[in-house]
Design a protein around this motif. Structure first.
Motif, PDB file in Angstrom:
ATOM      1  N   SER A  62       0.469  -1.080   0.457  1.00 51.67           N
ATOM      2  CA  SER A  62       0.041  -0.140   0.467  1.00 51.67           C
ATOM      3  C   SER A  62       0.917   1.462  -0.187  1.00 51.67           C
ATOM      4  CB  SER A  62      -0.888  -0.216   1.396  1.00 51.67           C
ATOM      5  OG  SER A  62      -1.354   1.178   1.174  1.00 51.67           O
ATOM      6  N   ILE A  63       0.749   2.165  -0.593  1.00 54.92           N
ATOM      7  CA  ILE A  63       1.052   3.395  -1.283  1.00 54.92           C
ATOM      8  C   ILE A  63       0.356   4.307  -0.997  1.00 54.92           C
ATOM      9  CG2 ILE A  63       3.008   5.137  -2.434  1.00 54.92           C
ATOM     10  CD1 ILE A  63       3.935   2.533  -2.867  1.00 54.92           C
ATOM     11  N   LYS A  64       0.224   5.132   0.120  1.00 53.27           N
ATOM     12  CA  LYS A  64      -0.387   6.543   0.100  1.00 53.27           C
ATOM     13  C   LYS A  64      -0.391   7.636  -0.720  1.00 53.27           C
ATOM     14  CE  LYS A  64      -3.628   4.384   3.348  1.00 53.27           C
ATOM     15  NZ  LYS A  64      -2.772   3.082   3.807  1.00 53.27           N
ATOM     16  N   LYS A  65      -0.697   8.144  -1.543  1.00 52.72           N
ATOM     17  CA  LYS A  65      -0.240   9.267  -2.890  1.00 52.72           C
ATOM     18  C   LYS A  65      -1.332  10.550  -1.795  1.00 52.72           C
ATOM     19  CE  LYS A  65       1.153  10.842  -6.472  1.00 52.72           C
ATOM     20  NZ  LYS A  65       1.716  11.179  -7.720  1.00 52.72           N
ATOM     21  N   ALA A  66      -0.982  11.759  -1.795  1.00 52.77           N
ATOM     22  CA  ALA A  66      -2.543  12.769  -1.573  1.00 52.77           C
ATOM     23  C   ALA A  66      -1.474  14.420  -2.726  1.00 52.77           C
ATOM     24  CB  ALA A  66      -3.148  12.727  -0.645  1.00 52.77           C
ATOM     25  N   GLY A  67      -2.363  14.751  -2.977  1.00 58.78           N
ATOM     26  CA  GLY A  67      -2.071  16.292  -3.248  1.00 58.78           C
ATOM     27  C   GLY A  67      -2.714  17.086  -4.136  1.00 58.78           C
ATOM     28  N   ILE A  68      -2.552  18.045  -3.668  1.00 55.91           N
ATOM     29  CA  ILE A  68      -3.430  19.215  -4.578  1.00 55.91           C
ATOM     30  C   ILE A  68      -2.087  20.282  -4.220  1.00 55.91           C
ATOM     31  CG2 ILE A  68      -5.024  21.540  -4.405  1.00 55.91           C
ATOM     32  CD1 ILE A  68      -6.818  19.868  -2.498  1.00 55.91           C
ATOM     33  N   GLY A  69      -1.663  20.577  -6.191  1.00 53.06           N
ATOM     34  CA  GLY A  69      -0.669  21.590  -6.206  1.00 53.06           C
ATOM     35  C   GLY A  69       0.323  20.891  -5.544  1.00 53.06           C
ATOM     36  N   ILE A  70       0.943  20.361  -4.834  1.00 56.85           N
ATOM     37  CA  ILE A  70       1.865  20.062  -3.171  1.00 56.85           C
ATOM     38  C   ILE A  70       1.420  18.374  -3.233  1.00 56.85           C
ATOM     39  CG2 ILE A  70       3.704  19.992  -1.274  1.00 56.85           C
ATOM     40  CD1 ILE A  70       3.083  23.330  -2.177  1.00 56.85           C
ATOM     41  N   GLY A  71       2.225  17.573  -3.889  1.00 55.22           N
ATOM     42  CA  GLY A  71       1.971  16.234  -3.093  1.00 55.22           C
ATOM     43  C   GLY A  71       3.006  15.577  -2.569  1.00 55.22           C
ATOM     44  N   GLY A  72       2.256  15.344  -1.620  1.00 57.46           N
ATOM     45  CA  GLY A  72       3.341  13.336  -0.784  1.00 57.46           C
ATOM     46  C   GLY A  72       2.635  11.871  -1.188  1.00 57.46           C
ATOM     47  N   GLU A  73       3.513  11.059  -1.031  1.00 58.78           N
ATOM     48  CA  GLU A  73       3.675   9.732  -0.761  1.00 58.78           C
ATOM     49  C   GLU A  73       4.447   8.573  -0.113  1.00 58.78           C
ATOM     50  OE1 GLU A  73       3.576   7.856  -5.368  1.00 58.78           O
ATOM     51  OE2 GLU A  73       5.469   7.515  -4.929  1.00 58.78           O
ATOM     52  N   TYR A  74       4.219   7.760   0.483  1.00 58.35           N
ATOM     53  CA  TYR A  74       4.501   7.125   0.888  1.00 58.35           C
ATOM     54  C   TYR A  74       4.028   5.652   1.338  1.00 58.35           C
ATOM     55  CZ  TYR A  74       7.002   5.229   5.353  1.00 58.35           C
ATOM     56  OH  TYR A  74       8.657   4.876   6.264  1.00 58.35           O
ATOM     57  N   GLY A  75       5.060   4.802   1.630  1.00 58.24           N
ATOM     58  CA  GLY A  75       4.649   3.515   1.409  1.00 58.24           C
ATOM     59  C   GLY A  75       5.845   2.538   2.365  1.00 58.24           C
ATOM     60  N   GLN A  76       5.130   0.881   2.389  1.00 58.26           N
ATOM     61  CA  GLN A  76       6.356   0.546   3.237  1.00 58.26           C
ATOM     62  C   GLN A  76       6.607  -1.497   2.940  1.00 58.26           C
ATOM     63  OE1 GLN A  76       5.554   0.212   7.312  1.00 58.26           O
ATOM     64  NE2 GLN A  76       6.552   2.206   7.746  1.00 58.26           N
ATOM     65  N   GLY A  77       7.201  -1.394   2.173  1.00 60.23           N
ATOM     66  CA  GLY A  77       7.430  -2.838   2.190  1.00 60.23           C
ATOM     67  C   GLY A  77       7.973  -3.898   2.066  1.00 60.23           C
ATOM     68  N   ALA A  78       8.605  -5.319   0.881  1.00 59.52           N
ATOM     69  CA  ALA A  78       9.581  -6.242   1.328  1.00 59.52           C
ATOM     70  C   ALA A  78      10.196  -6.345   0.323  1.00 59.52           C
ATOM     71  CB  ALA A  78       8.546  -7.725   2.243  1.00 59.52           C
ATOM     72  N   LEU A  79      11.142  -6.901  -0.170  1.00 56.74           N
ATOM     73  CA  LEU A  79      12.158  -7.423  -0.853  1.00 56.74           C
ATOM     74  C   LEU A  79      11.850  -8.736  -1.621  1.00 56.74           C
ATOM     75  CD1 LEU A  79      13.451  -6.782  -3.014  1.00 56.74           C
ATOM     76  CD2 LEU A  79      15.526  -6.009  -2.028  1.00 56.74           C
ATOM     77  N   ARG A  80      11.701  -9.712  -1.735  1.00 57.43           N
ATOM     78  CA  ARG A  80      12.005 -11.134  -2.094  1.00 57.43           C
ATOM     79  C   ARG A  80      12.514 -11.522  -3.240  1.00 57.43           C
ATOM     80  NH1 ARG A  80       6.207 -13.040   0.808  1.00 57.43           N
ATOM     81  NH2 ARG A  80       6.264 -11.723   2.657  1.00 57.43           N
ATOM     82  N   VAL A  81      13.330 -12.539  -2.142  1.00 55.04           N
ATOM     83  CA  VAL A  81      14.726 -13.206  -3.519  1.00 55.04           C
ATOM     84  C   VAL A  81      14.464 -14.482  -2.929  1.00 55.04           C
ATOM     85  CG1 VAL A  81      16.933 -13.415  -3.787  1.00 55.04           C
ATOM     86  CG2 VAL A  81      15.798 -11.241  -3.590  1.00 55.04           C
ATOM     87  N   GLY A  82      13.507 -15.017  -3.786  1.00 56.63           N
ATOM     88  CA  GLY A  82      14.291 -16.842  -4.001  1.00 56.63           C
ATOM     89  C   GLY A  82      12.376 -17.182  -2.656  1.00 56.63           C
ATOM     90  N   GLY A  83      11.392 -16.194  -2.939  1.00 58.51           N
ATOM     91  CA  GLY A  83      10.260 -16.450  -2.247  1.00 58.51           C
ATOM     92  C   GLY A  83      10.070 -15.929  -1.007  1.00 58.51           C
ATOM     93  N   THR A  91       9.443   3.769   0.324  1.00 58.55           N
ATOM     94  CA  THR A  91       9.178   4.172  -0.362  1.00 58.55           C
ATOM     95  C   THR A  91       8.337   5.745  -0.298  1.00 58.55           C
ATOM     96  OG1 THR A  91       8.579   4.867  -2.668  1.00 58.55           O
ATOM     97  CG2 THR A  91       7.012   3.612  -1.553  1.00 58.55           C
ATOM     98  N   ALA A  92       9.349   7.075  -0.849  1.00 56.79           N
ATOM     99  CA  ALA A  92       9.417   8.507  -0.298  1.00 56.79           C
ATOM    100  C   ALA A  92       8.841   9.404  -1.470  1.00 56.79           C
ATOM    101  CB  ALA A  92       8.923   9.095   0.870  1.00 56.79           C
ATOM    102  N   SER A  93       7.717   9.710  -1.565  1.00 57.21           N
ATOM    103  CA  SER A  93       8.324  11.456  -2.576  1.00 57.21           C
ATOM    104  C   SER A  93       7.712  11.639  -2.010  1.00 57.21           C
ATOM    105  CB  SER A  93       8.383  10.293  -4.068  1.00 57.21           C
ATOM    106  OG  SER A  93       6.770  10.815  -4.364  1.00 57.21           O
ATOM    107  N   ALA A  94       7.627  13.922  -3.007  1.00 54.06           N
ATOM    108  CA  ALA A  94       7.278  14.432  -2.663  1.00 54.06           C
ATOM    109  C   ALA A  94       7.031  15.179  -3.959  1.00 54.06           C
ATOM    110  CB  ALA A  94       7.626  15.539  -2.071  1.00 54.06           C
ATOM    111  N   SER A  95       5.668  15.912  -4.679  1.00 50.65           N
ATOM    112  CA  SER A  95       6.313  16.481  -5.911  1.00 50.65           C
ATOM    113  C   SER A  95       5.345  18.186  -5.651  1.00 50.65           C
ATOM    114  CB  SER A  95       5.627  16.097  -6.942  1.00 50.65           C
ATOM    115  OG  SER A  95       4.248  15.303  -6.394  1.00 50.65           O
TER     116      SER A  95
END
Length: 181
Positions: A62-83, A91-95
């Motif tokens: 789940s990555i949640k993003k919101a914005g009105i002119g200025i926006g941001g998003e954030y989420g957490q996850g896992a890296l899987r290798v071989g299952g 992950t995070a960003s602003a715009s």
């Protein structure tokens, strides 16, 4: 008056995005990752073929993003290798620019090349569009993926979008390791 309501709505939306300091437990991230992978396989034709070709899969349930002119998003996850989970990431960003709305989505970054995965794992903060180019595929429920068409070393799948957000781009998303794993 309407501008005040709009700004207040933006602040409320952005406050609903978890802070980096509030990382979920590894067990919670794993449960959410398992569910996202299961639904990806069930809902998307060809998903098993793509995952079978993958050297590693970074799943953000789940990555949640919101914005009105200025926006941001954030989420957490896992890296899987071989299952198996090998690391946890955020992950995070602003715009700034033309954007309006709120969105929750799932995202998987599939590493099809072992060197691309190795470079990602060795990085200390990885930025899409700076550290690597990522081909983005948006997939709706009942959609299909032709694994034979995937020729790029890193492919991201965006699926299960809820809400409406104009301006979907992964450029500038910063991915950082969380937890001491």
């Amino acid at each position: 008056m309407m501008l005040k309501k709009t700004v207040l709505s933006l602040i409320v939306m952005l406050m609903s995005i978890p802070s980096i300091a509030g990382a979920a437990s590894p067990e919670k991230i794993d449960r959410r990752t398992d569910k996202a992978l299961s639904e990806f396989r069930e809902d998307i034709t060809g998903a098993d073929d793509v995952l079978a070709k993958a050297e590693g899969v970074l799943v953000f349930p789940s990555i949640k993003k919101a914005g009105i002119g200025i926006g941001g998003e954030y989420g957490q996850g896992a890296l899987r290798v071989g299952g198996k989970t090998v690391s946890y990431y955020s992950t995070a960003s602003a715009s700034v620019g033309f954007q309006l709305g709120a969105q929750a989505r799932r995202q998987m970054i599939v590493f099809l090349d072992p060197k691309a995965l190795e470079k990602f794992r060795a990085s200390n903060g990885w930025e899409i569009g700076v550290d690597a180019s990522v081909t983005v595929v948006t997939v709706g429920a009942g959609g299909a993926i032709d694994a034979t068409q995937l020729s790029q070393p890193i492919v991201a799948f965006v699926f299960d979008s809820k809400g409406l957000m104009y301006n979907l781009s992964l450029e500038g998303s910063k991915i950082s390791r969380i937890h001491n794993d």
